[in-house]
Design an enzyme around this catalytic site. Structure first.
Site, PDB file in Angstrom:
ATOM      1  N   SER A 116      13.912  25.326  93.013  1.00 17.63           N
ATOM      2  CA  SER A 116      15.091  26.197  92.895  1.00 17.63           C
ATOM      3  C   SER A 116      16.382  25.404  92.744  1.00 17.63           C
ATOM      4  O   SER A 116      16.562  24.343  93.358  1.00 17.63           O
ATOM      5  CB  SER A 116      15.178  27.055  94.162  1.00 17.63           C
ATOM      6  OG  SER A 116      16.445  27.650  94.255  1.00 17.63           O
ATOM      7  N   GLU A 173      18.906  26.161  94.195  1.00 20.66           N
ATOM      8  CA  GLU A 173      19.510  26.115  95.531  1.00 20.66           C
ATOM      9  C   GLU A 173      19.397  24.706  96.129  1.00 20.66           C
ATOM     10  O   GLU A 173      20.157  24.356  97.019  1.00 20.66           O
ATOM     11  CB  GLU A 173      18.839  27.128  96.460  1.00 20.66           C
ATOM     12  CG  GLU A 173      19.180  28.580  96.162  1.00 20.66           C
ATOM     13  CD  GLU A 173      20.620  28.953  96.497  1.00 20.66           C
ATOM     14  OE1 GLU A 173      21.117  28.516  97.536  1.00 20.66           O
ATOM     15  OE2 GLU A 173      21.238  29.668  95.694  1.00 20.66           O
ATOM     16  N   TYR A 209      16.233  27.785 103.494  1.00 23.47           N
ATOM     17  CA  TYR A 209      15.438  28.050 102.281  1.00 23.47           C
ATOM     18  C   TYR A 209      15.474  26.835 101.351  1.00 23.47           C
ATOM     19  O   TYR A 209      14.428  26.355 100.884  1.00 23.47           O
ATOM     20  CB  TYR A 209      15.994  29.289 101.560  1.00 23.47           C
ATOM     21  CG  TYR A 209      15.482  29.470 100.144  1.00 23.47           C
ATOM     22  CD1 TYR A 209      14.219  30.010  99.903  1.00 23.47           C
ATOM     23  CD2 TYR A 209      16.255  29.097  99.043  1.00 23.47           C
ATOM     24  CE1 TYR A 209      13.744  30.176  98.602  1.00 23.47           C
ATOM     25  CE2 TYR A 209      15.794  29.262  97.740  1.00 23.47           C
ATOM     26  CZ  TYR A 209      14.538  29.798  97.528  1.00 23.47           C
ATOM     27  OH  TYR A 209      14.065  29.952  96.243  1.00 23.47           O
TER      28      TYR A 209
HETATM   29  P1  NDP Z   1      10.027  37.386  95.226  1.00 22.76           P
HETATM   30  O1  NDP Z   1      10.691  37.395  96.557  1.00 22.76           O
HETATM   31  O2  NDP Z   1      10.235  38.570  94.320  1.00 22.76           O
HETATM   32  O3  NDP Z   1       8.435  37.214  95.437  1.00 22.76           O
HETATM   33  C1  NDP Z   1       7.926  36.407  96.445  1.00 22.76           C
HETATM   34  C2  NDP Z   1       6.420  36.546  96.455  1.00 22.76           C
HETATM   35  O4  NDP Z   1       5.851  35.692  97.458  1.00 22.76           O
HETATM   36  C3  NDP Z   1       5.899  37.963  96.754  1.00 22.76           C
HETATM   37  O5  NDP Z   1       4.790  38.221  95.913  1.00 22.76           O
HETATM   38  C4  NDP Z   1       5.446  37.859  98.207  1.00 22.76           C
HETATM   39  O6  NDP Z   1       4.436  38.767  98.552  1.00 22.76           O
HETATM   40  C5  NDP Z   1       4.886  36.437  98.190  1.00 22.76           C
HETATM   41  N1  NDP Z   1       4.697  35.871  99.524  1.00 22.76           N
HETATM   42  C6  NDP Z   1       5.622  35.751 100.511  1.00 22.76           C
HETATM   43  N2  NDP Z   1       5.067  35.171 101.580  1.00 22.76           N
HETATM   44  C7  NDP Z   1       3.756  34.930 101.290  1.00 22.76           C
HETATM   45  C8  NDP Z   1       2.680  34.356 101.992  1.00 22.76           C
HETATM   46  N3  NDP Z   1       2.804  33.910 103.240  1.00 22.76           N
HETATM   47  N4  NDP Z   1       1.470  34.246 101.357  1.00 22.76           N
HETATM   48  C9  NDP Z   1       1.329  34.706 100.104  1.00 22.76           C
HETATM   49  N5  NDP Z   1       2.322  35.278  99.387  1.00 22.76           N
HETATM   50  C10 NDP Z   1       3.521  35.380  99.973  1.00 22.76           C
HETATM   51  O7  NDP Z   1      10.468  36.048  94.473  1.00 22.76           O
HETATM   52  P2  NDP Z   1      10.757  35.782  92.907  1.00 22.76           P
HETATM   53  O8  NDP Z   1       9.674  36.373  92.101  1.00 22.76           O
HETATM   54  O9  NDP Z   1      12.170  36.114  92.612  1.00 22.76           O
HETATM   55  O10 NDP Z   1      10.669  34.189  92.849  1.00 22.76           O
HETATM   56  C11 NDP Z   1       9.420  33.527  92.625  1.00 22.76           C
HETATM   57  C12 NDP Z   1       9.506  32.118  93.178  1.00 22.76           C
HETATM   58  O11 NDP Z   1      10.526  31.393  92.511  1.00 22.76           O
HETATM   59  C13 NDP Z   1       9.852  32.042  94.663  1.00 22.76           C
HETATM   60  O12 NDP Z   1       9.178  30.919  95.192  1.00 22.76           O
HETATM   61  C14 NDP Z   1      11.354  31.798  94.667  1.00 22.76           C
HETATM   62  O13 NDP Z   1      11.764  31.157  95.851  1.00 22.76           O
HETATM   63  C15 NDP Z   1      11.475  30.901  93.437  1.00 22.76           C
HETATM   64  N6  NDP Z   1      12.760  30.931  92.772  1.00 22.76           N
HETATM   65  C16 NDP Z   1      13.293  32.125  92.381  1.00 22.76           C
HETATM   66  C17 NDP Z   1      14.486  32.169  91.708  1.00 22.76           C
HETATM   67  C18 NDP Z   1      15.065  33.466  91.235  1.00 22.76           C
HETATM   68  O14 NDP Z   1      16.224  33.464  90.826  1.00 22.76           O
HETATM   69  N7  NDP Z   1      14.316  34.545  91.217  1.00 22.76           N
HETATM   70  C19 NDP Z   1      15.242  30.938  91.415  1.00 22.76           C
HETATM   71  C20 NDP Z   1      14.541  29.717  91.781  1.00 22.76           C
HETATM   72  C21 NDP Z   1      13.359  29.736  92.452  1.00 22.76           C
HETATM   73  P3  NDP Z   1       4.766  40.224  99.185  1.00 22.76           P
HETATM   74  O15 NDP Z   1       4.962  41.134  97.992  1.00 22.76           O
HETATM   75  O16 NDP Z   1       3.532  40.504  99.958  1.00 22.76           O
HETATM   76  O17 NDP Z   1       6.000  40.091 100.021  1.00 22.76           O
HETATM   77  P1  GDP Z   2      20.850  33.087  95.896  1.00 23.67           P
HETATM   78  O1  GDP Z   2      21.667  32.302  94.931  1.00 23.67           O
HETATM   79  O2  GDP Z   2      19.384  32.796  95.813  1.00 23.67           O
HETATM   80  O3  GDP Z   2      21.345  33.035  97.289  1.00 23.67           O
HETATM   81  O4  GDP Z   2      20.930  34.621  95.360  1.00 23.67           O
HETATM   82  P2  GDP Z   2      21.683  35.912  95.928  1.00 23.67           P
HETATM   83  O5  GDP Z   2      21.662  36.916  94.826  1.00 23.67           O
HETATM   84  O6  GDP Z   2      21.137  36.339  97.242  1.00 23.67           O
HETATM   85  O7  GDP Z   2      23.174  35.422  96.181  1.00 23.67           O
HETATM   86  C1  GDP Z   2      23.982  34.907  95.144  1.00 23.67           C
HETATM   87  C2  GDP Z   2      25.412  34.759  95.629  1.00 23.67           C
HETATM   88  O8  GDP Z   2      25.971  36.063  95.819  1.00 23.67           O
HETATM   89  C3  GDP Z   2      25.577  34.012  96.954  1.00 23.67           C
HETATM   90  O9  GDP Z   2      26.637  33.090  96.800  1.00 23.67           O
HETATM   91  C4  GDP Z   2      25.987  35.099  97.943  1.00 23.67           C
HETATM   92  O10 GDP Z   2      26.856  34.656  98.989  1.00 23.67           O
HETATM   93  C5  GDP Z   2      26.733  36.046  97.003  1.00 23.67           C
HETATM   94  N1  GDP Z   2      26.838  37.409  97.545  1.00 23.67           N
HETATM   95  C6  GDP Z   2      27.992  38.114  97.745  1.00 23.67           C
HETATM   96  N2  GDP Z   2      27.726  39.302  98.291  1.00 23.67           N
HETATM   97  C7  GDP Z   2      26.391  39.382  98.452  1.00 23.67           C
HETATM   98  C8  GDP Z   2      25.528  40.391  98.972  1.00 23.67           C
HETATM   99  O11 GDP Z   2      25.946  41.451  99.413  1.00 23.67           O
HETATM  100  N3  GDP Z   2      24.193  40.117  98.945  1.00 23.67           N
HETATM  101  C9  GDP Z   2      23.691  38.940  98.459  1.00 23.67           C
HETATM  102  N4  GDP Z   2      22.362  38.734  98.427  1.00 23.67           N
HETATM  103  N5  GDP Z   2      24.484  37.961  97.982  1.00 23.67           N
HETATM  104  C10 GDP Z   2      25.823  38.176  97.976  1.00 23.67           C
END
Ligand code: NDP
Ligand code: GDP
Length: 326
Positions: free
Chosen positions: A127, A129, A151
């Site tokens: 990520s 992040e 995270y």
């Molecule tokens: P989501 O939060 O939408 O999905 C997370 C998934 O992980 C869900 O399917 C969840 O299952 C599963 N999960 C959580 N805990 C466990 C566990 N203990 N065992 C098995 N499965 C588990 O994330 P995204 O699809 O947005 O992101 C996908 C990946 O990419 C993540 O690792 C995220 O951190 C990373 N990422 C995402 C970004 C983004 O902008 N979206 C940016 C950079 C990295 P359940 O449905 O059961 O909760």
């Molecule tokens: P992140 O980049 O994975 O933390 O994705 P988020 O969508 O959770 O947050 C993106 C940015 O939006 C961060 O800088 C947060 O502080 C900002 N932010 C401002 N208001 C909110 C809020 O109400 N919810 C979330 N999730 N983020 C917020």
């Protein structure tokens, strides 16, 4: 038939990646953890109309025995490790769980690959992040990391374990350093989806206000559908490597609000309120990715503009709320 296993298949990226791999002719298996709400857990896969085309197998990233059993059963050629506790704000409330799943979970899957010896290629969902307190104005694969949340620390550990297993054991393990990517399937707690859902509720008269935290943070936002293509491309390369995936444009939360509200004919200043309890203990102020390596080596470019993505998300949230009201 080539076979892939996706952890996190019920999440945003898992659903889009499953759809993409099915379109490429793969047999797609997905790890699914036990839930008392199993009837709603595949909602995203149902939304894409693919739930019946996927093999769902029981397992949890915390439990290595389940991972070993799943690898023995499915024998995937490619593993996409997308499962995580993925919400930054929650990681301060549940730092140990986040470390366990988001950090150690990746190592457990890497170990399961070594133990079962099937030689599967491995993708780790790293990520942006991890850049946190940015050390360069544009972040590339060479930019030093400075994580700012439990995270991000957990993701950084998983990232280096992926690199280490590649270097130590010759695993075909690649890490995609993906900048934020969104879609109508984004979790509602993330700011983009919270905004588009808020716009829809306000437009339909279901709410008046949208409480947010820091409006000045900036993110490099792309569309999840574009980003999962990059994941698959990484595992098709002869040599495993790490790649930044980003659009190269950064936008503030405030500007995202302006675009989303004005798409629905509203003025965000009439509805958005800021609340101190939604601010984070340590903030990532700005992220901006340089995806030059992915462009050159993978031939990957994003196809969806921010405006088109916002329109798609607002339309989807309007449709959801209208369907609920009907
Ligand atoms: P989501 O939060 O939408 O999905 C997370 C998934 O992980 C869900 O399917 C969840 O299952 C599963 N999960 C959580 N805990 C466990 C566990 N203990 N065992 C098995 N499965 C588990 O994330 P995204 O699809 O947005 O992101 C996908 C990946 O990419 C993540 O690792 C995220 O951190 C990373 N990422 C995402 C970004 C983004 O902008 N979206 C940016 C950079 C990295 P359940 O449905 O059961 O909760
Ligand atoms: P992140 O980049 O994975 O933390 O994705 P988020 O969508 O959770 O947050 C993106 C940015 O939006 C961060 O800088 C947060 O502080 C900002 N932010 C401002 N208001 C909110 C809020 O109400 N919810 C979330 N999730 N983020 C917020």
């Amino acid at each position: 038939m080539p076979t892939c296993l996706i952890t996190g298949i019920t999440g945003q990226d898992g659903a889009y990646l499953a759809q993409h791999m099915l379109q490429k002719g793969y047999r797609v298996a997905g790890l699914i953890r036990r839930s008392a709400s199993s009837d709603v857990i595949g909602e995203r896969l149902r939304w894409l109309g693919i739930i019946n085309d996927i093999e769902l197998v029981d397992g949890d990233l915390i439990d290595i025995s389940s991972l070993i059993r799943v690898l023995q059963k499915i024998q995937p050629g490619e593993i996409y490790n997308l499962a995580a506790q993925s919400f930054v704000a929650t990681s301060w409330h549940q730092p140990l769980l986040t470390s366990e799943v988001t950090g150690l979970g990746a190592t457990k899957m890497l170990e399961a690959i070594r133990i079962t010896g099937g030689g599967a290629r491995f993708y780790q969902a790293s990520s942006s992040e991890m850049y946190g307190l940015i050390q360069e104005p544009e972040q590339s694969e060479k930019t030093p990391f400075y994580p700012r949340s439990p995270y991000a620390v957990a993701k950084l550990y998983a990232h280096w374990m992926t690199v280490n297993y590649r270097e130590s054991f010759g695993l075909h393990a690649s890490s995609g350093i993906l900048f934020n990517h969104e879609s109508p399937l984004r979790g509602i707690e993330f700011v983009t989806r919270k905004i588009t859902d808020g716009v829809a509720r306000i437009k339909l008269g279901l709410a008046k206000e949208l409480p947010l935290g820091n409006l000045d943070a900036q993110r490099d936002w792309g569309h999840a559908r574009d980003y999962v293509r990059a994941m698959a491309l990484m595992l098709q390369q002869d040599k495993p490597e790490d790649y930044v995936i980003a659009t190269g444009k950064t936008t503030s939360i405030r500007e995202f609000c302006r675009i989303a509200f004005s798409y629905a004919g509203l003025n965000y200043q009439d509805h958005v309120v800021t609340r101190s309890d939604l601010m984070r203990p340590a903030e990532v102020d700005v992220l901006l990715g340089d995806a030059g390596k992915a462009r050159t080596k993978l031939g990957w470019v994003p196809e969806t503009s921010l405006e088109a993505m916002v329109a798609e998300m607002v339309d989807a949230d309007l449709a959801r709320h209208r369907a609920r009201a009907a």
